[in-house]
Design a protein around this motif. Sequence first.
Motif, PDB file in Angstrom:
ATOM      1  N   GLU A  70      20.955  10.642   2.076  1.00  0.00           N
ATOM      2  CA  GLU A  70      21.803  10.650   3.270  1.00  0.00           C
ATOM      3  C   GLU A  70      21.860  12.001   3.979  1.00  0.00           C
ATOM      4  N   LEU A  71      21.488  13.084   3.293  1.00  0.00           N
ATOM      5  CA  LEU A  71      21.655  14.411   3.879  1.00  0.00           C
ATOM      6  C   LEU A  71      20.403  15.263   3.711  1.00  0.00           C
ATOM      7  N   GLY A  72      19.965  15.832   4.821  1.00  0.00           N
ATOM      8  CA  GLY A  72      18.881  16.803   4.818  1.00  0.00           C
ATOM      9  C   GLY A  72      19.331  18.044   5.560  1.00  0.00           C
ATOM     10  N   ILE A  73      18.824  19.177   5.153  1.00  0.00           N
ATOM     11  CA  ILE A  73      19.123  20.446   5.824  1.00  0.00           C
ATOM     12  C   ILE A  73      17.803  21.086   6.229  1.00  0.00           C
ATOM     13  N   ILE A  74      17.707  21.430   7.506  1.00  0.00           N
ATOM     14  CA  ILE A  74      16.552  22.184   8.000  1.00  0.00           C
ATOM     15  C   ILE A  74      17.040  23.614   8.219  1.00  0.00           C
ATOM     16  N   VAL A  75      16.329  24.567   7.628  1.00  0.00           N
ATOM     17  CA  VAL A  75      16.710  25.969   7.799  1.00  0.00           C
ATOM     18  C   VAL A  75      15.498  26.747   8.296  1.00  0.00           C
ATOM     19  N   ASN A  76      15.703  27.510   9.373  1.00  0.00           N
ATOM     20  CA  ASN A  76      14.634  28.309   9.969  1.00  0.00           C
ATOM     21  C   ASN A  76      14.926  29.782   9.736  1.00  0.00           C
ATOM     22  N   PHE A  77      14.188  30.372   8.798  1.00  0.00           N
ATOM     23  CA  PHE A  77      14.432  31.769   8.433  1.00  0.00           C
ATOM     24  C   PHE A  77      13.943  32.761   9.481  1.00  0.00           C
ATOM     25  N   GLN A  96      10.434  14.784  11.252  1.00  0.00           N
ATOM     26  CA  GLN A  96       9.930  14.953   9.890  1.00  0.00           C
ATOM     27  C   GLN A  96      11.056  14.760   8.878  1.00  0.00           C
ATOM     28  N   MET A  97      12.206  15.380   9.119  1.00  0.00           N
ATOM     29  CA  MET A  97      13.338  15.234   8.199  1.00  0.00           C
ATOM     30  C   MET A  97      13.815  13.784   8.164  1.00  0.00           C
ATOM     31  N   THR A 100       0.825  -1.196   0.000  1.00  0.00           N
ATOM     32  CA  THR A 100       0.000   0.000   0.000  1.00  0.00           C
ATOM     33  C   THR A 100       0.866   1.255   0.000  1.00  0.00           C
ATOM     34  N   LYS A 101       0.597   2.130  -0.959  1.00  0.00           N
ATOM     35  CA  LYS A 101       1.306   3.406  -1.059  1.00  0.00           C
ATOM     36  C   LYS A 101       0.654   4.396  -0.093  1.00  0.00           C
ATOM     37  N   LEU A 102       1.478   4.944   0.826  1.00  0.00           N
ATOM     38  CA  LEU A 102       0.997   5.944   1.784  1.00  0.00           C
ATOM     39  C   LEU A 102       1.591   7.294   1.415  1.00  0.00           C
ATOM     40  N   THR A 103       0.733   8.284   1.250  1.00  0.00           N
ATOM     41  CA  THR A 103       1.193   9.609   0.826  1.00  0.00           C
ATOM     42  C   THR A 103       1.240  10.566   2.012  1.00  0.00           C
ATOM     43  N   GLY A 104       1.703  11.757   1.781  1.00  0.00           N
ATOM     44  CA  GLY A 104       1.706  12.776   2.823  1.00  0.00           C
ATOM     45  C   GLY A 104       3.051  13.422   3.074  1.00  0.00           C
ATOM     46  N   ASN A 105       4.130  12.868   2.521  1.00  0.00           N
ATOM     47  CA  ASN A 105       5.449  13.482   2.677  1.00  0.00           C
ATOM     48  C   ASN A 105       5.688  14.443   1.505  1.00  0.00           C
ATOM     49  N   ILE A 106       5.720  15.735   1.777  1.00  0.00           N
ATOM     50  CA  ILE A 106       5.971  16.737   0.739  1.00  0.00           C
ATOM     51  C   ILE A 106       7.280  17.448   1.074  1.00  0.00           C
ATOM     52  N   LEU A 107       8.280  17.268   0.213  1.00  0.00           N
ATOM     53  CA  LEU A 107       9.581  17.924   0.415  1.00  0.00           C
ATOM     54  C   LEU A 107       9.512  19.341  -0.114  1.00  0.00           C
ATOM     55  N   ASP A 108      10.083  20.297   0.617  1.00  0.00           N
ATOM     56  CA  ASP A 108      10.180  21.655   0.080  1.00  0.00           C
ATOM     57  C   ASP A 108      11.079  21.650  -1.151  1.00  0.00           C
ATOM     58  N   PHE A 109      12.283  21.093  -1.001  1.00  0.00           N
ATOM     59  CA  PHE A 109      13.236  21.031  -2.115  1.00  0.00           C
ATOM     60  C   PHE A 109      14.040  19.738  -2.046  1.00  0.00           C
ATOM     61  N   VAL A 145      12.372  24.083   4.597  1.00  0.00           N
ATOM     62  CA  VAL A 145      12.312  25.490   4.990  1.00  0.00           C
ATOM     63  C   VAL A 145      11.303  25.656   6.117  1.00  0.00           C
ATOM     64  N   LYS A 146      11.717  26.357   7.158  1.00  0.00           N
ATOM     65  CA  LYS A 146      10.839  26.643   8.298  1.00  0.00           C
ATOM     66  C   LYS A 146      10.823  28.147   8.548  1.00  0.00           C
ATOM     67  N   CYS A 147       9.706  28.615   9.116  1.00  0.00           N
ATOM     68  CA  CYS A 147       9.544  30.012   9.546  1.00  0.00           C
ATOM     69  C   CYS A 147       8.819  29.970  10.885  1.00  0.00           C
ATOM     70  N   LYS A 148       9.556  29.723  11.932  1.00  0.00           N
ATOM     71  CA  LYS A 148       8.948  29.571  13.248  1.00  0.00           C
ATOM     72  C   LYS A 148       9.943  29.959  14.326  1.00  0.00           C
ATOM     73  N   LYS A 149       9.468  30.017  15.556  1.00  0.00           N
ATOM     74  CA  LYS A 149      10.308  30.458  16.660  1.00  0.00           C
ATOM     75  C   LYS A 149      11.588  29.635  16.775  1.00  0.00           C
ATOM     76  N   SER A 150      11.464  28.311  16.692  1.00  0.00           N
ATOM     77  CA  SER A 150      12.649  27.457  16.795  1.00  0.00           C
ATOM     78  C   SER A 150      12.376  26.098  16.160  1.00  0.00           C
ATOM     79  N   ILE A 151      13.450  25.404  15.832  1.00  0.00           N
ATOM     80  CA  ILE A 151      13.368  24.049  15.300  1.00  0.00           C
ATOM     81  C   ILE A 151      13.055  23.115  16.463  1.00  0.00           C
ATOM     82  N   THR A 152      12.133  22.187  16.246  1.00  0.00           N
ATOM     83  CA  THR A 152      11.701  21.284  17.312  1.00  0.00           C
ATOM     84  C   THR A 152      12.049  19.830  16.966  1.00  0.00           C
ATOM     85  N   THR A 153      11.839  18.971  17.930  1.00  0.00           N
ATOM     86  CA  THR A 153      12.013  17.544  17.709  1.00  0.00           C
ATOM     87  C   THR A 153      11.097  17.065  16.587  1.00  0.00           C
TER      88      THR A 153
END
Length: 143
Positions: free
Chosen positions: A113-120, A102-103, A70-79, A89-97
Amino acid sequence: MISELNPNKMVKILHKELSYKLSGILFNVHNKLERFCKHNQYCGAFEKLLNENRVKYKREIEVPIYFNDTKLTGNILDFLVEDLIILDVKCKKSITTKDYVQMKRYLRATGKELGIIVNFSEEKLKPKRILQDVKNNSDIIRN
């Protein structure tokens, strides 16, 4: 670079040149737009600079996971950049667990192998590198 866990072991920086280039683009966006814009505005500016720098990417792509057949959807990558690095890409007070989890889900779903979370929204931009050890199915966070 010497590993903090084992000072005698050299650590390979994953996708070093591309990571450096992306960091420069991210800092450029943050310096120009500062920290009070919306998610889509940051993504649009980042996308424009990716194009100007001739960096290949896909934006807002869905990455499914599978449970049995069964294909489960719901993961949308920004880039997905150069088919190597996931950028969230995040726009919030701080990065959380929750953002980290999610990453991790994105990395597992794509086999990357590599993901980058950036909080503008932070005053000083601090991209977080999340490494997924595909062989051992473990993860590491690096600033």
